[in-house]
Design a protein around this motif. Structure first.
Motif, mmCIF file in Angstrom:
data_model
loop_
_atom_site.group_PDB
_atom_site.id
_atom_site.type_symbol
_atom_site.label_atom_id
_atom_site.label_comp_id
_atom_site.label_asym_id
_atom_site.label_seq_id
_atom_site.Cartn_x
_atom_site.Cartn_y
_atom_site.Cartn_z
ATOM 1 N N ALA A 25 0.585 -0.839 -5.120
ATOM 2 C CA ALA A 25 1.514 -1.202 -6.187
ATOM 3 C C ALA A 25 2.092 -2.589 -5.933
ATOM 4 C CB ALA A 25 2.635 -0.164 -6.283
ATOM 5 N N TRP A 26 2.386 -3.308 -7.024
ATOM 6 C CA TRP A 26 2.980 -4.639 -6.887
ATOM 7 C C TRP A 26 3.821 -4.943 -8.125
ATOM 8 C CZ3 TRP A 26 -1.913 -3.498 -8.263
ATOM 9 C CH2 TRP A 26 -2.504 -4.153 -9.349
ATOM 10 N N GLU A 27 4.741 -5.898 -7.969
ATOM 11 C CA GLU A 27 5.675 -6.204 -9.049
ATOM 12 C C GLU A 27 6.244 -7.600 -8.876
ATOM 13 O OE1 GLU A 27 9.444 -3.994 -8.863
ATOM 14 O OE2 GLU A 27 8.960 -3.482 -6.775
ATOM 15 N N ARG A 29 -0.090 -1.091 -10.720
ATOM 16 C CA ARG A 29 -0.693 -0.422 -9.566
ATOM 17 C C ARG A 29 -2.195 -0.263 -9.774
ATOM 18 N NH1 ARG A 29 0.733 6.090 -9.545
ATOM 19 N NH2 ARG A 29 0.613 6.421 -11.792
ATOM 20 N N ALA A 30 -2.908 -0.217 -8.646
ATOM 21 C CA ALA A 30 -4.340 0.051 -8.612
ATOM 22 C C ALA A 30 -4.554 1.367 -7.885
ATOM 23 C CB ALA A 30 -5.079 -1.083 -7.909
ATOM 24 N N TYR A 31 -5.583 2.084 -8.272
ATOM 25 C CA TYR A 31 -5.828 3.414 -7.720
ATOM 26 C C TYR A 31 -6.796 3.358 -6.542
ATOM 27 C CZ TYR A 31 -3.734 4.790 -12.148
ATOM 28 O OH TYR A 31 -2.877 4.939 -13.209
ATOM 29 N N TRP A 89 -7.830 -2.478 1.721
ATOM 30 C CA TRP A 89 -6.842 -3.416 1.198
ATOM 31 C C TRP A 89 -6.379 -4.346 2.303
ATOM 32 C CZ3 TRP A 89 -2.009 -3.551 3.441
ATOM 33 C CH2 TRP A 89 -1.673 -2.461 4.261
ATOM 34 N N LYS A 90 -5.864 -5.499 1.895
ATOM 35 C CA LYS A 90 -5.295 -6.447 2.836
ATOM 36 C C LYS A 90 -4.202 -7.229 2.119
ATOM 37 C CE LYS A 90 -6.479 -10.286 5.952
ATOM 38 N NZ LYS A 90 -7.566 -11.193 6.411
ATOM 39 N N LEU A 91 -3.006 -7.244 2.692
ATOM 40 C CA LEU A 91 -1.893 -7.994 2.126
ATOM 41 C C LEU A 91 -1.951 -9.427 2.657
ATOM 42 C CD1 LEU A 91 0.582 -7.667 0.292
ATOM 43 C CD2 LEU A 91 1.904 -7.036 2.322
ATOM 44 N N TYR A 128 0.855 -1.180 0.000
ATOM 45 C CA TYR A 128 0.000 0.000 0.000
ATOM 46 C C TYR A 128 0.894 1.234 0.000
ATOM 47 C CZ TYR A 128 -3.041 3.574 2.138
ATOM 48 O OH TYR A 128 -3.727 4.726 2.434
ATOM 49 N N VAL A 129 0.508 2.254 -0.781
ATOM 50 C CA VAL A 129 1.351 3.447 -0.940
ATOM 51 C C VAL A 129 0.596 4.681 -0.457
ATOM 52 C CG1 VAL A 129 2.848 4.716 -2.534
ATOM 53 C CG2 VAL A 129 2.325 2.318 -2.987
#
Length: 358
Positions: free
Chosen positions: A109-111, A118-120, A194-196, A100-101
């Motif tokens: 964002a993820w990679e 990224r999602a907004y 969000w949840k990681l 989360y940013v």
């Protein structure tokens, strides 16, 4: 750990060569064969080469381990044998990462070692740069770049490892999904929670929740789980739509389309939609694509996006795969290679690798 010799066989019974694929082995299956396993002190060994295999313990957001993830390469019609032994696992390079940013308007964002996305978030709504779909950050390094790019703040400029030149706008971007009702995409707002669930080194998975929105009289709510494995160009995307209606919900997977001429792949029968964008000046060329696992009703080419139409059922997860590639990364450099990658990926889904413990 039991000293009994046991082998985990990964079988590839197809005619497809599978390179650096991440395989999930249920942890309960591992425990049934290795009941004394020490989760902090074991290694996975290739039975033929005697070398360690990269692995990850997958939790899926739960306290207990759910799967053992291993990354292997298997030629067509062959088998790879693995064994589990006591030992200190090798230090693995981080090949996937997500976060989360908050410093940039609720971006998520993820990679992986190939590409970034990224999602907004909700904080972007109403701002000048507001957008709807999935964004792509191209890269030409296997190192993680997200934190560096946000820190520098100039991610629209290539500082040697790639950049963000992909334009999403008010489209589904690089393969997002939304209800498609009365010949129109019915967009949600940006994600609100969000949840990681897992964060590398071989697979990163997270959950995004979207608040209820009105899709032409149908109140819809969505929970989205996105997972990205090392070595892949495509995300696994699982959407769960809930709505007050007993009927199926028409939905569309979309890809932004540019005004200039690009190359299209529309394969309704196989559920593959692909796009090789027009070259973006000195920035290079992006390929975008999606592979659906549900029946495709139709594919449409609009002025600003390509759409693959399918259906979702109330509260039942619908899974598909979507992502992108950059020609300057050097692995896939033209439309033919990109479309072949999408076809190969689709065939891989239809011919999964088999896991057998002996």
């Amino acid at each position: 750990m039991s000293q009994t010799k046991r082998i985990i066989e990964i079988q590839n019974n197809s005619n497809l060569e599978r390179n650096e694929v991440v395989i999930a082995i249920k942890w309960e299956t591992i425990l049934s064969h290795y009941p004394q396993i020490d989760t902090l002190n074991f290694v996975v060994i290739n039975a033929k080469t005697k070398k360690q295999i990269p692995y990850q313990l997958e939790h899926k957001g739960l306290p207990g381990i759910q799967n053992l993830l291993v990354q292997v390469s298997i030629k067509a019609k062959t088998t790879v044998g693995l064994s589990i032994q006591k030992g200190k696992p090798m230090v693995l390079q981080t090949k996937t990462f997500a976060r989360y940013v908050p410093e940039r308007l609720d971006d998520f964002a993820w990679e992986n070692d190939r590409i970034a996305f990224r999602a907004y978030g909700r904080a972007l709504e109403g701002k000048r740069d507001d957008a709807y779909g999935l964004d792509v950050w191209v890269k030409r390094t296997d190192k993680m770049v997200i934190n560096e790019r946000y820190k520098v703040g100039e991610y629209h400029v290539d500082h040697g490892n790639g950049l963000d030149y992909y334009k999403v706008g008010f489209t589904l971007g690089a393969g997002s999904m939304a209800p498609y009702i009365k010949d129109t995409v019915r967009y949600s707002g940006n994600y609100n929670r969000w949840k990681l669930l897992d964060n590398g080194p071989l697979r990163s998975t997270f959950q995004l929740e979207y608040d209820t929105w009105d899709a032409v009289g149908i109140k819809v709510r969505c929970t989205r789980i996105i997972s990205l494995d090392a070595g892949l160009q495509l995300n696994r995307i699982e959407n769960s739509y809930t709505y007050v209606d007993s009927k199926v919900l028409p939905v569309a997977v979309g890809i932004s389309k540019r005004p200039e001429s690009g190359v299209l792949l529309l394969n309704e029968q196989q559920g593959i939609i692909g796009y090789w964008e027009p070259t973006h000046g000195n920035d290079g060329t992006t390929g975008v694509g999606a592979v659906l696992t549900t029946e495709v009703k139709n594919m449409l080419v609009g002025n600003n996006q390509l759409l693959a139409l399918t259906e979702a059922k109330n509260s039942e997860p619908i899974v598909y795969y979507a992502g992108a590639v950059w020609d300057k990364a050097g692995k896939i450099t033209n439309s033919a290679q990109w479309f072949e990658y999408l076809n190969h990926f689709s065939q891989g889904l239809k011919n999964p690798l088999l896991v057998i413990l002996k």
